[in-house]
Write a protein that holds these residues in place. Sequence first.
Motif, mmCIF file in Angstrom:
data_model
loop_
_atom_site.group_PDB
_atom_site.id
_atom_site.type_symbol
_atom_site.label_atom_id
_atom_site.label_comp_id
_atom_site.label_asym_id
_atom_site.label_seq_id
_atom_site.Cartn_x
_atom_site.Cartn_y
_atom_site.Cartn_z
ATOM 1 N N HIS A 1 37.463 30.800 48.231
ATOM 2 C CA HIS A 1 35.902 31.189 49.301
ATOM 3 C C HIS A 1 35.792 32.496 49.967
ATOM 4 N N ALA A 2 36.756 32.873 50.081
ATOM 5 C CA ALA A 2 36.805 34.242 50.941
ATOM 6 C C ALA A 2 36.243 34.895 49.973
ATOM 7 N N GLN A 3 36.219 35.024 49.058
ATOM 8 C CA GLN A 3 36.188 36.231 47.178
ATOM 9 C C GLN A 3 35.028 36.441 46.922
ATOM 10 N N VAL A 4 34.073 34.606 46.957
ATOM 11 C CA VAL A 4 32.757 34.901 46.541
ATOM 12 C C VAL A 4 31.736 34.979 47.818
ATOM 13 N N TYR A 5 32.666 34.744 48.618
ATOM 14 C CA TYR A 5 31.332 35.051 49.952
ATOM 15 C C TYR A 5 31.508 36.269 49.652
ATOM 16 N N LEU A 6 32.394 37.670 49.499
ATOM 17 C CA LEU A 6 32.532 38.828 49.523
ATOM 18 C C LEU A 6 31.435 39.219 48.196
ATOM 19 N N GLN A 7 31.324 38.741 47.166
ATOM 20 C CA GLN A 7 31.154 38.931 46.033
ATOM 21 C C GLN A 7 29.702 38.522 46.738
ATOM 22 N N HIS A 8 29.153 37.602 47.271
ATOM 23 C CA HIS A 8 27.604 37.539 47.485
ATOM 24 C C HIS A 8 27.128 38.183 48.943
ATOM 25 N N GLN A 9 27.759 38.811 49.260
ATOM 26 C CA GLN A 9 28.086 39.790 50.083
ATOM 27 C C GLN A 9 27.127 41.396 49.355
ATOM 28 N N VAL A 10 27.873 41.249 47.938
ATOM 29 C CA VAL A 10 27.313 42.748 47.826
ATOM 30 C C VAL A 10 26.489 42.460 46.702
ATOM 31 N N ALA A 11 26.395 41.468 46.283
ATOM 32 C CA ALA A 11 25.018 40.616 45.767
ATOM 33 C C ALA A 11 24.173 41.260 46.634
ATOM 34 N N ARG A 12 23.686 40.232 47.805
ATOM 35 C CA ARG A 12 23.003 40.418 48.913
ATOM 36 C C ARG A 12 22.492 42.831 48.780
ATOM 37 N N ARG A 13 23.405 42.781 49.595
ATOM 38 C CA ARG A 13 23.461 44.141 49.505
ATOM 39 C C ARG A 13 22.352 45.239 48.150
ATOM 40 N N VAL A 14 22.551 44.515 47.201
ATOM 41 C CA VAL A 14 22.331 45.560 46.120
ATOM 42 C C VAL A 14 21.211 45.415 45.785
ATOM 43 N N ALA A 15 20.386 44.171 45.944
ATOM 44 C CA ALA A 15 18.741 43.587 45.797
ATOM 45 C C ALA A 15 18.601 44.033 46.490
ATOM 46 N N LEU B 1 46.384 51.121 46.786
ATOM 47 C CA LEU B 1 46.157 50.239 47.569
ATOM 48 C C LEU B 1 46.278 51.047 48.669
ATOM 49 N N GLN B 2 46.556 53.037 48.674
ATOM 50 C CA GLN B 2 46.245 53.658 49.754
ATOM 51 C C GLN B 2 44.938 53.621 49.511
ATOM 52 N N LYS B 3 44.497 53.951 48.975
ATOM 53 C CA LYS B 3 42.820 54.511 49.120
ATOM 54 C C LYS B 3 42.103 53.040 49.687
ATOM 55 N N ALA B 4 42.675 51.609 48.834
ATOM 56 C CA ALA B 4 41.327 50.843 49.363
ATOM 57 C C ALA B 4 40.667 50.022 50.677
ATOM 58 N N THR B 5 39.875 49.653 50.590
ATOM 59 C CA THR B 5 39.736 49.231 52.279
ATOM 60 C C THR B 5 40.025 47.517 52.374
ATOM 61 N N PRO B 6 40.467 47.412 53.278
ATOM 62 C CA PRO B 6 40.274 45.841 53.489
ATOM 63 C C PRO B 6 39.797 45.429 52.502
ATOM 64 N N GLU B 7 38.518 44.836 52.731
ATOM 65 C CA GLU B 7 36.663 44.678 52.128
ATOM 66 C C GLU B 7 37.677 44.616 50.564
ATOM 67 N N ASP B 8 38.202 45.806 50.003
ATOM 68 C CA ASP B 8 38.556 45.836 48.648
ATOM 69 C C ASP B 8 39.703 44.860 48.490
ATOM 70 N N LEU B 9 40.756 44.979 48.978
ATOM 71 C CA LEU B 9 42.380 44.185 48.536
ATOM 72 C C LEU B 9 41.571 42.257 48.747
ATOM 73 N N ARG B 10 40.455 42.265 49.717
ATOM 74 C CA ARG B 10 40.251 41.021 50.100
ATOM 75 C C ARG B 10 39.071 40.542 48.409
ATOM 76 N N ARG B 11 38.834 40.994 47.394
ATOM 77 C CA ARG B 11 38.588 41.404 46.628
ATOM 78 C C ARG B 11 38.822 39.696 45.357
ATOM 79 N N GLN B 12 38.397 39.489 44.890
ATOM 80 C CA GLN B 12 39.995 38.768 43.624
ATOM 81 C C GLN B 12 39.856 40.792 43.135
ATOM 82 N N LEU B 13 41.253 40.006 42.267
ATOM 83 C CA LEU B 13 41.934 41.184 41.789
ATOM 84 C C LEU B 13 41.853 41.106 40.610
ATOM 85 N N LYS B 14 41.697 41.589 39.776
ATOM 86 C CA LYS B 14 42.484 42.025 38.184
ATOM 87 C C LYS B 14 42.396 43.433 38.049
ATOM 88 N N VAL B 15 43.499 43.221 36.882
ATOM 89 C CA VAL B 15 44.404 44.069 36.742
ATOM 90 C C VAL B 15 43.838 44.618 34.944
#
Length: 391
Positions: free
Chosen positions: A87-101, A138-152
Amino acid sequence: PVPAFEFHLQSLAEEKVPPELEFRLFVENACAGPITPSEVLELPLYAARTDYGFEYVLPSKMRSFMANRNLVPVSYTRKVLQVENHHAQVYLQHQVARRVAADLEVLPGHEIHIDPALLFFILKVHRDRILEDTTAALQKATPEDLRRQLKVVFEGEQGVDEGGLAREFFRLLSAHVFTVDGGLFDPLVAQNARVLWFNSASERESTEFWLAGVILGLVVYNNMPGLDVRFPPVVFKKIKNEQLVLEDLRQVHPETYLSLRSLLSWEPEEDLMAEELNSVFENTFCLDFVVTYEMNGKTETRELCEGGKERVVTYKNREEFVRLYCEWLLTESVERQFEPFRKGVRRVCDSPLFNALHSAELELIVCGEQDLDFAQLRKNAHYDGYQEDSE
């Protein structure tokens, strides 16, 4: 004592109550914390009007299994935590989509194309530089970055991360980080107690301990249980700020634990007056409120309390001495190393359900269930050419 799992509801393990439903009930009713024994006795029932007249209903806090932790198997807790993290990951994605739109002034109903780097935490690493690449990212990542879904992404390799690459990533990374060879953990403890404990003499920077904590947090947040780390349960108690006791010392410094336990269990061979008892105790153990330890090849001393060098350990104050000794060994002596580690975990994991977890639950979620149920294995075993009692 009755094992805790005897109270677990099998229906939850079988997911008769969907984890998505339980998560919603938890958020609506019980995210303030688990129910205490006193609340079971004191919280009043409420009368509510229904189609069948007035019926008694549970207080809102009790309308969630997660508030009744003794009933919930860890496997179900893990599933509910996965729902919360998703839920937290999807919420962050929706926030990004709204900002871009909004930035593009896109009208409702129109498609927009979003850079995947804005929707996911994309970690690009080389296999032969996995630790260095991960540290830099990881040192460059913000807390918001770390709480997005991880893709390696493994550089130079093809493949889309559907979870398998992330598991491979954590397996490889843990072999570099969660080992005594890296300098973060005490080699003597690893040898004597066969667990990883923080090296109080480590000369590593605090950022390296922070990195280890972030990695542990990412494992939990991205639902990757079964990390191969040999942390003792006391590490998870410290992450959750639970009170430590003498028994926790047994997991890390077993010889010291036995010495302190013998100190507490000592009794004179004959009845003595209080003054004589203290005198015999002092002459037997010859201790003061000072701890002696090795640091980088040198013998160091530390007073456990103000004026500890002049304060003798007696029969009367021996419990205070043991408590202060444990606090120093498990907390004060490794504070410089553990505090960055704890902050690293909390930089990723900070949610109502995570905060409600007990340390034992967190340990099982991170490391997986280590204990084998041999009775269950024997029950389901099939013998080919042998019988159960064959030797």
